[in-house]
Design an enzyme around this catalytic site. Structure first.
Site, short mmCIF file in Angstrom:
data_model
loop_
_atom_site.label_atom_id
_atom_site.label_comp_id
_atom_site.label_asym_id
_atom_site.label_seq_id
_atom_site.Cartn_x
_atom_site.Cartn_y
_atom_site.Cartn_z
N SER A 1 50.97 -39.87 83.56
CA SER A 1 51.98 -39.92 84.62
C SER A 1 53.20 -39.17 84.13
CB SER A 1 52.36 -41.39 84.89
OG SER A 1 53.56 -41.45 85.65
N TYR B 1 55.41 -49.90 82.41
CA TYR B 1 54.46 -48.87 82.88
C TYR B 1 54.66 -47.59 82.08
CZ TYR B 1 52.19 -45.65 86.21
OH TYR B 1 51.39 -44.69 86.79
#
Ligand SMILES: NC(=O)c1ccc[n+]([C@@H]2O[C@H](COP(=O)([O-])OP(=O)(O)OC[C@H]3O[C@@H](n4cnc5c(N)ncnc54)[C@H](OP(=O)(O)O)[C@@H]3O)[C@@H](O)[C@H]2O)c1
Length: 240
Positions: A141, A154
């Site tokens: 990501s 995250y």
């Protein structure tokens, strides 16, 4: 390259980016193992893929379970006898500030986004090294290298994924295994709707565009080694 008869395992393929990648690989003639927890969605995807002539294999499994990596590779080999491509795509995120994140939430994100892919790679290597197109694609990501508010756990899990992928790429290069990470910004899936409900998903990267990149990585067999591909949306807003 002719991929007919090759085998791929795509985690988190019940929806979103993983579903698009699984469909794309099957259209290249690759046997695909699709996996996740949602049996109904995986069954629907299986039927969709069968309608274009593919015969995917479904494994219902939870990536937060430490036993899952061994199970996925064992069942893949039992069904297809080989593994050529591993796509670590399953992911989980909650949007919370550091001060409100609970230990269980930290553990769950680390387990699904970092520990699971790490041990799947480990289990897969003995089979991948027998392939002439051995490829691992880890879906990271933008927060695997940057930090956004309310994404601390995250981001930590995606930094961990990026970190071990860099080492893995060097360790398995002598075995003929290519390791790539793809680090997207916002992609129009359920995850981004949960994380950023303020965003109009029609302006985001579409899951099929990530499948385009996976196809490129598989079909590109030149001398260049591509470690990571950062993917931002093209319309210039602050959100990557
Ligand atoms: N969407 C974005 O903006 C974006 C941006 C950058 C990176 N990514 C990354 O892209 C990957 C795919 O995300 P997505 O956007 O397609 O999200 P999504 O639509 O929420 O799909 C997540 C997938 O992961 C699977 N999954 C989640 N928890 C799991 C568990 N405990 N065990 C097994 N499978 C599990 C889900 O399957 P089940 O529900 O069936 O278990 C689902 O197939 C993730 O790694 C995510 O971090 C997404």
């Amino acid at each position: 390259m002719d991929f007919t008869g090759k085998t791929a395992l795509v985690t988190g393929s019940s929806r979103g980016i993983g579903e698009s990648i699984a469909i794309r690989l099957s259209l290249l003639g690759i046997h695909v193992v699709i996996t996740g927890r949602d049996a109904a969605k995986l069954d629907a995807l299986k039927h969709k893929m069968q309608s274009s002539g593919a015969e995917p294999h479904v494994i219902i499994a939870d990536m937060s379970n430490p036993a899952t990596p061994e199970q996925l590779i064992r069942e893949t080999i039992q069904r297809f006898g080989r593994l050529d491509i591993l796509v670590n795509n399953a992911g989980y995120a909650v949007s919370k500030s550091l001060s409100t994140t609970e230990p269980e939430e930290w553990d769950r994100m680390m387990a699904i986004n970092a520990r699971g892919p790490f041990f799947l790679c480990k289990e897969a290597i003995p089979y991948l090294q027998k392939s002439d197109c051995a490829t691992i694609v880890n879906i990271s990501s933008v927060v695997g290298r940057l930090g956004y508010e309310k994404q601390a756990a995250y981001a930590a899990s995606k930094h961990a994924l990026m970190g071990f992928s860099k080492v893995l790429a060097r360790e398995v290069q002598p075995l003929g295994i290519r390791v790539h990470t793809i680090a997207p910004g916002g992609v129009a899936t359920d995850m981004v709707k949960t994380m950023r409900s303020d965003i109009d998903t029609s302006s985001l990267i579409q899951p099929e565009e990530i499948a385009d990149i996976v196809e490129f990585l598989l079909t590109y067999r030149g001398n260049a080694m591509i470690d990571n591909i950062d993917v931002r949306r093209s319309n210039g807003t602050p959100f990557a």
